[in-house]
Design a protein around this motif. Structure first.
Motif, PDB file in Angstrom:
ATOM      1  N   PHE A 249       0.748  -1.146  -0.078  1.00 58.42           N
ATOM      2  CA  PHE A 249      -0.086   0.026  -0.029  1.00 58.42           C
ATOM      3  C   PHE A 249       0.892   1.300   0.044  1.00 58.42           C
ATOM      4  O   PHE A 249       0.773   2.297  -0.676  1.00 58.42           O
ATOM      5  N   ILE A 250       1.976   1.237   0.795  1.00 58.53           N
ATOM      6  CA  ILE A 250       2.787   2.308   1.084  1.00 58.53           C
ATOM      7  C   ILE A 250       3.510   2.423  -0.400  1.00 58.53           C
ATOM      8  O   ILE A 250       3.569   3.841  -0.813  1.00 58.53           O
ATOM      9  N   ARG A 253       1.344   3.763  -3.014  1.00 55.00           N
ATOM     10  CA  ARG A 253       1.065   5.325  -2.889  1.00 55.00           C
ATOM     11  C   ARG A 253       1.768   6.386  -3.269  1.00 55.00           C
ATOM     12  O   ARG A 253       1.598   7.230  -3.861  1.00 55.00           O
ATOM     13  N   ASN A 254       3.135   5.917  -3.186  1.00 52.90           N
ATOM     14  CA  ASN A 254       4.200   6.699  -3.205  1.00 52.90           C
ATOM     15  C   ASN A 254       4.397   6.736  -4.744  1.00 52.90           C
ATOM     16  O   ASN A 254       5.125   7.699  -5.463  1.00 52.90           O
ATOM     17  N   GLN A 256       2.544   6.714  -7.259  1.00 50.39           N
ATOM     18  CA  GLN A 256       1.489   7.719  -8.032  1.00 50.39           C
ATOM     19  C   GLN A 256       1.923   9.041  -7.829  1.00 50.39           C
ATOM     20  O   GLN A 256       2.679   9.591  -6.920  1.00 50.39           O
TER      21      GLN A 256
ATOM     22  N   HIS B  91       7.235  14.446  -4.687  1.00 45.47           N
ATOM     23  CA  HIS B  91       6.755  14.488  -3.227  1.00 45.47           C
ATOM     24  C   HIS B  91       5.774  15.464  -2.898  1.00 45.47           C
ATOM     25  O   HIS B  91       5.024  15.453  -1.827  1.00 45.47           O
TER      26      HIS B  91
END
Lengths: 256, 370
Positions: A249-250, A253-254, A256, B91
């Motif tokens: 999941f981490i 999410r990163n 994207q 980020h």
């Protein structure tokens, strides 16, 4: 026929992989004392497991050790990867190669050499020796995970940050660490799981003062397969699955 | 406008024994749009990185408004960069990227918010503030990079081939937008490109670089119409080269023998003497293609026709084997305009449209499209 053959083959492979795990999970809920007969649904082995004080203690010990080993190796490994990525220095290639040596060499070799080292230096076998040993075998995995991420990093990001007024340290803190974060987390999780289920190295370097779960299970199984072990296995399985989903999941999410 | 903002004196840079910049002198004027133009490896990107502070020169000084900044690190130089591949922080959101420079200055949050909103409005990205860079198109990312670089109101904005990743149409659009921004902000732009068309259309002045040396510094018009050497002539646009011999000098006119034809031309600015070789340069649009029965011009054969939309380019092989490129605007009223492949024609030019260069500076006359 031609259509079915590959499917059957694939199903066989997966059955081979998952049926034993499934059996373990099912039998952990088995009310019967012997593992060969189905005696109805029950949580008694979970109960027995949590009543077993030594077992619970070993579980906490293992978790604590894995936490510490993963964290220490992530910090050291992250910095090592950064050094290997950013700076040019003599012996860089050799240093990289040595990481692979630790990763590829048989665990028993690592175990014996660490034990010998601890005896010579005079490290008391217990938490400290376990931690040092676990950090040693986790380190290359962290370094390689983080370096893979860094190799895809645009060098210009650091320059852009400095161009906008960030000093060296601020650049690392506000740009490099956040960009490295998914890899650091992945490395940490990898270290955590590696530490949690290590038997070989731990057998050699642990002492009576600090008993950890894999060794506890191992000694339990030696005197006969107890149904509690099934319950414990199921719990560990659920725990690993949660960790796996979390890490994916981490990473997703990163990405994207 | 005419005041020097940044001056470079004797800037040299070597990489592994190879000289990338050779004792370069350059004055960048306040408020101008200066373009560094040259082929890859000419040192233009190194020069830009020196200005930004990512590289230190081996020798020489950089002076910004009277202050020596040669040893000052990039984070303390009052100039900002737009990077080639944008280098947006992946980020952070668009707003976070744009705010970064102000955060480093530790500005109050309210001021940051207001200035980010203004900067994003300026590049027409107000509604994208909360997106991440990867959710934007190339052109939008480019505009974020510009907003991020100008938000600190630098004295000088450095742009490293900022449009090279965009497609042709978007590129044209961004060129116009950059010019507008430069006018509105009044910031000095130093723009690096290898695209001569881009350099000519955008700049106040162009620096033509080759092997770490300035070949020519001038307005786009000067560089295109009055190149000081063959390299500039060939690099900036297409050039036809006619080697010629000086036959006679009479006041401000000289008589030349151009490939066997006599032409009487205006005397060039440089020293010439009778019997000397000179190069006569002609842009493709200065060439006239005439029918074969014309009584002047070089006879030749049409070997290539290239329809370009607004112009028609012809490649004509002269009898001595040299090739001439002619670029003509359509003139539908001219019946003689359309020549066929293989047709015999004559090639000439309007007197006074030529440009002459001495051959003495080491450049040998060669094919026009070198």
């Amino acid at each position: 026929m031609n259509r079915w053959l590959p499917r059957i083959y694939l199903m066989l492979v997966y059955a081979l992989l998952y049926v034993p795990i499934l059996v373990l999970v099912i039998y952990s809920f088995n009310d019967s004392r012997t593992g060969y007969r189905w005696g109805g649904l029950s949580l008694r082995w979970y109960q027995a497991l949590f009543d077993n004080h030594a077992m619970v203690q070993a579980m906490w010990n293992s978790l604590w050790l894995a936490l510490a080993a993963a964290t220490v190796s992530t910090v050291i490994g992250g910095l090592t990867a950064l050094a290997l990525h950013r700076y040019q220095f003599r012996g860089k290639q050799a240093l990289r190669g040595m990481l692979f040596v630790v990763m590829m060499s048989p665990e028993i070799v690592l175990a014996i050499s660490l034990l010998a080292l601890f005896l010579v230096v005079g490290v008391q076998l217990g938490f400290v020796s376990l931690l040092l040993a676990h950090v040693t075998f986790c380190l290359p995995f962290v370094v390689i995970t983080v370096m893979a991420r860094l190799s895809g990093l645009d060098e210009r990001l650091m320059e852009a940050a400095r161009d906008l007024g960030a000093g060296e340290f601020t650049t690392v803190r506000t740009i490099l660490v956040p960009v490295m974060m998914p890899a650091l987390l992945a490395g940490w999780l990898l270290g955590f799981t590696l530490s949690l289920d290590d038997v070989v190295v731990s057998t050699f370097v642990s002492g009576p003062s600090y008993e950890i779960l894999p060794l506890r299970i191992y000694s339990m199984v030696r005197v006969g397969l107890k149904p509690e072990v099934n319950a414990l296995g199921t719990l560990l399985l659920v725990f690993s699955l949660v960790m796996l989903v979390l890490s994916q999941f981490i990473l997703m999410r990163n990405k994207q | 406008m005419n005041q020097t903002l940044l001056s470079l004196r004797g800037i040299s840079k070597h990489y592994g024994g190879r000289a990338v910049l050779k004792a370069l002198d350059l004055d960048i004027l306040d408020g101008e749009f200066l373009t560094l133009l040259g082929p890859s490896g000419c040192g233009k990107t190194t020069l830009l990185r020196l200005l930004a502070g990512f590289e230190r020169p081996d020798s020489g000084t950089l002076t910004l408004s009277g202050q020596d900044i040669t040893r000052i690190p990039p984070e303390r130089r009052p100039l900002n960069t737009v990077f080639q591949q944008y280098a947006l922080f992946p980020h952070l959101t668009v707003a976070g990227n744009v705010a970064y420079g102000l955060r480093m200055e530790k500005r109050p949050e309210a001021e940051i918010r207001q200035r980010v909103t203004e900067a994003l409005a300026m590049v027409q990205l107000a509604e994208f503030a909360q997106r991440k860079p990867h959710q934007l198109s190339g052109g939008q990312q480019q505009r974020v990079a510009i907003a991020r670089a100008v938000i600190k109101r630098p004295k000088l904005l450095l742009l490293d081939e900022p449009l090279s990743a965009l497609d042709y149409k978007l590129r044209r659009q961004m060129q116009i937008e950059l010019k507008r921004l430069q006018r509105e902000l009044g910031i000095t732009f130093v723009f690096v490109t290898h695209d001569q068309e881009e350099a000519l259309s955008m700049s106040d002045r162009v620096v033509v670089l080759r092997d770490g040396e300035v070949q020519q510094l001038g307005t786009p018009r000067e560089v295109y119409e009055r190149p000081t050497n063959l390299f500039t002539a060939r690099f900036v646009g297409e050039t036809n080269l006619f080697p010629a011999t000086v036959k006679a000098i009479d006041g401000d006119r000289i008589a030349l023998d151009v490939r066997g034809l006599s032409r009487d031309l205006r005397k060039p600015a440089f020293q010439v003497s009778v019997g000397e070789q000179v190069n006569v340069l002609l842009r493709p649009e200065d060439i006239r293609v005439l029918a074969a029965d014309a009584d002047y011009g070089f006879p030749g054969t049409v070997i290539e026709r290239n329809y370009k939309g607004s112009t028609l380019d012809s490649l004509i092989r002269l009898e001595d084997g040299n090739e001439v490129l002619a670029s003509e605007f359509f003139d539908e009223d001219d019946p003689a305009f359309d020549y066929n492949l293989g047709e015999q024609v004559r090639v000439s030019w309007v007197d006074g449209w030529e440009w002459m260069l001495p051959t003495a500076n080491g450049d040998a006359a060669g094919p026009h499209n070198a």
